[in-house]
Enzyme design. Structure first.
Site, mmCIF file in Angstrom:
data_model
loop_
_atom_site.group_PDB
_atom_site.id
_atom_site.type_symbol
_atom_site.label_atom_id
_atom_site.label_comp_id
_atom_site.label_asym_id
_atom_site.label_seq_id
_atom_site.Cartn_x
_atom_site.Cartn_y
_atom_site.Cartn_z
ATOM 1 N N GLY A 10 -49.947 -13.657 34.404
ATOM 2 C CA GLY A 10 -50.412 -13.938 32.886
ATOM 3 C C GLY A 10 -48.744 -14.183 32.218
ATOM 4 O O GLY A 10 -48.020 -13.935 32.620
ATOM 5 N N GLY A 11 -48.877 -14.856 31.074
ATOM 6 C CA GLY A 11 -47.694 -15.195 30.402
ATOM 7 C C GLY A 11 -47.044 -13.848 29.774
ATOM 8 O O GLY A 11 -47.666 -12.741 29.911
ATOM 9 N N SER A 12 -46.037 -14.122 29.397
ATOM 10 C CA SER A 12 -45.145 -13.228 28.841
ATOM 11 C C SER A 12 -45.847 -12.521 27.602
ATOM 12 O O SER A 12 -46.590 -13.018 26.829
ATOM 13 C CB SER A 12 -43.588 -13.538 28.224
ATOM 14 O OG SER A 12 -42.854 -12.425 27.671
ATOM 15 N N SER A 13 -45.527 -11.048 27.698
ATOM 16 C CA SER A 13 -46.593 -10.313 26.519
ATOM 17 C C SER A 13 -47.929 -10.277 26.585
ATOM 18 O O SER A 13 -48.679 -10.225 25.435
ATOM 19 C CB SER A 13 -46.026 -10.677 24.975
ATOM 20 O OG SER A 13 -44.628 -10.596 25.029
ATOM 21 N N GLY A 15 -49.898 -8.571 28.347
ATOM 22 C CA GLY A 15 -50.569 -7.283 28.601
ATOM 23 C C GLY A 15 -50.724 -6.715 29.835
ATOM 24 O O GLY A 15 -51.341 -5.797 30.318
ATOM 25 N N LYS A 16 -49.779 -7.397 30.976
ATOM 26 C CA LYS A 16 -49.986 -7.204 32.343
ATOM 27 C C LYS A 16 -49.490 -5.826 32.847
ATOM 28 O O LYS A 16 -50.117 -5.141 33.361
ATOM 29 C CB LYS A 16 -49.107 -8.208 32.964
ATOM 30 C CG LYS A 16 -49.843 -9.663 33.198
ATOM 31 C CD LYS A 16 -49.056 -10.757 33.739
ATOM 32 C CE LYS A 16 -47.529 -10.699 33.407
ATOM 33 N NZ LYS A 16 -47.101 -10.903 32.098
ATOM 34 N N SER A 17 -48.353 -5.675 31.901
ATOM 35 C CA SER A 17 -47.704 -4.132 32.401
ATOM 36 C C SER A 17 -48.516 -3.050 31.945
ATOM 37 O O SER A 17 -48.779 -2.054 32.821
ATOM 38 C CB SER A 17 -46.403 -4.080 31.865
ATOM 39 O OG SER A 17 -45.375 -5.237 32.201
ATOM 40 N N ASP A 37 -40.477 -8.629 36.002
ATOM 41 C CA ASP A 37 -39.470 -8.147 35.097
ATOM 42 C C ASP A 37 -38.658 -7.296 36.009
ATOM 43 O O ASP A 37 -37.137 -7.337 35.805
ATOM 44 C CB ASP A 37 -40.002 -7.670 33.909
ATOM 45 C CG ASP A 37 -40.579 -8.523 33.040
ATOM 46 O OD1 ASP A 37 -40.624 -9.362 33.045
ATOM 47 O OD2 ASP A 37 -41.317 -7.924 32.200
#
Length: 177
Positions: A10-13, A15-17, A37
């Site tokens: 998924g793109g940055s921000s 919610g993956k983390s 990251d």
């Protein structure tokens, strides 16, 4: 076949983390987590702003060079080796190259059982999260929201625009065999 890896894209921000942390909590077995990251953070400082490494444009664009790709390939092979050795692995990645990025993983994975998960989030919501985080180049979330999914094939997709990380994690966990 038992799932050995879960790869979230998924793109940055997007919610993956948060989903990864929740997956580690809800999955019955222990799973190790690795993210792009932490890979970027592990690069020598001189590569974090060079044409051969990785550069971040003022508009949120990301460019990577040959040295980055070489080390990324080694990182990928290392993660796959851990899965082959019996560790269950969750990867949090951003497929900047869309389908080509997925193909790099597929080449390294061989016959491992992988659950491919697309993590979507409306660009305006991701951009708001990006501002709140304060640790991203402005524009990165919006520029990546759709392009990272182009041509990528998933077993499952979740959308964090209006869905909490824990619910997304439970949805993913229900697909782990």
């Amino acid at each position: 076949m038992t799932t050995q890896m879960i790869i979230l894209n998924g793109g940055s921000s997007s919610g993956k983390s948060g989903i990864v942390r929740c997956l580690q909590a809800v999955l019955p077995d222990p799973w190790l987590a690795f993210g792009c990251d932490s890979f970027v953070d592990s690069l020598p400082a001189r590569m974090q702003a060079s044409d051969e490494g990785i550069t971040f444009a003022a508009d949120g664009g990301v460019n990577v060079g040959a040295d980055f790709r070489t080390l990324e390939a080694a990182w990928t092979e290392g993660i796959v080796a851990m899965a082959r050795a019996g560790a269950r692995i969750i990867v949090d990645d951003v497929f900047l190259g869309g389908a080509a990025s997925q193909q790099r993983w597929q080449k390294a994975l061989g016959g491992l059982a992988v659950l491919w998960v697309g993590v979507r989030c409306e660009s305006t919501v991701a951009a708001g999260r990006e501002i709140a985080r304060g640790d991203r180049v402005p524009g990165m979330a919006a520029s990546q929201a759709d392009v990272v999914h182009e041509g990528v094939l998933y077993d499952l997709e979740v959308d964090t625009t209006h869905t909490e990380s824990l619910l997304c994690a439970r949805t993913i966990a229900a697909h782990v065999s």
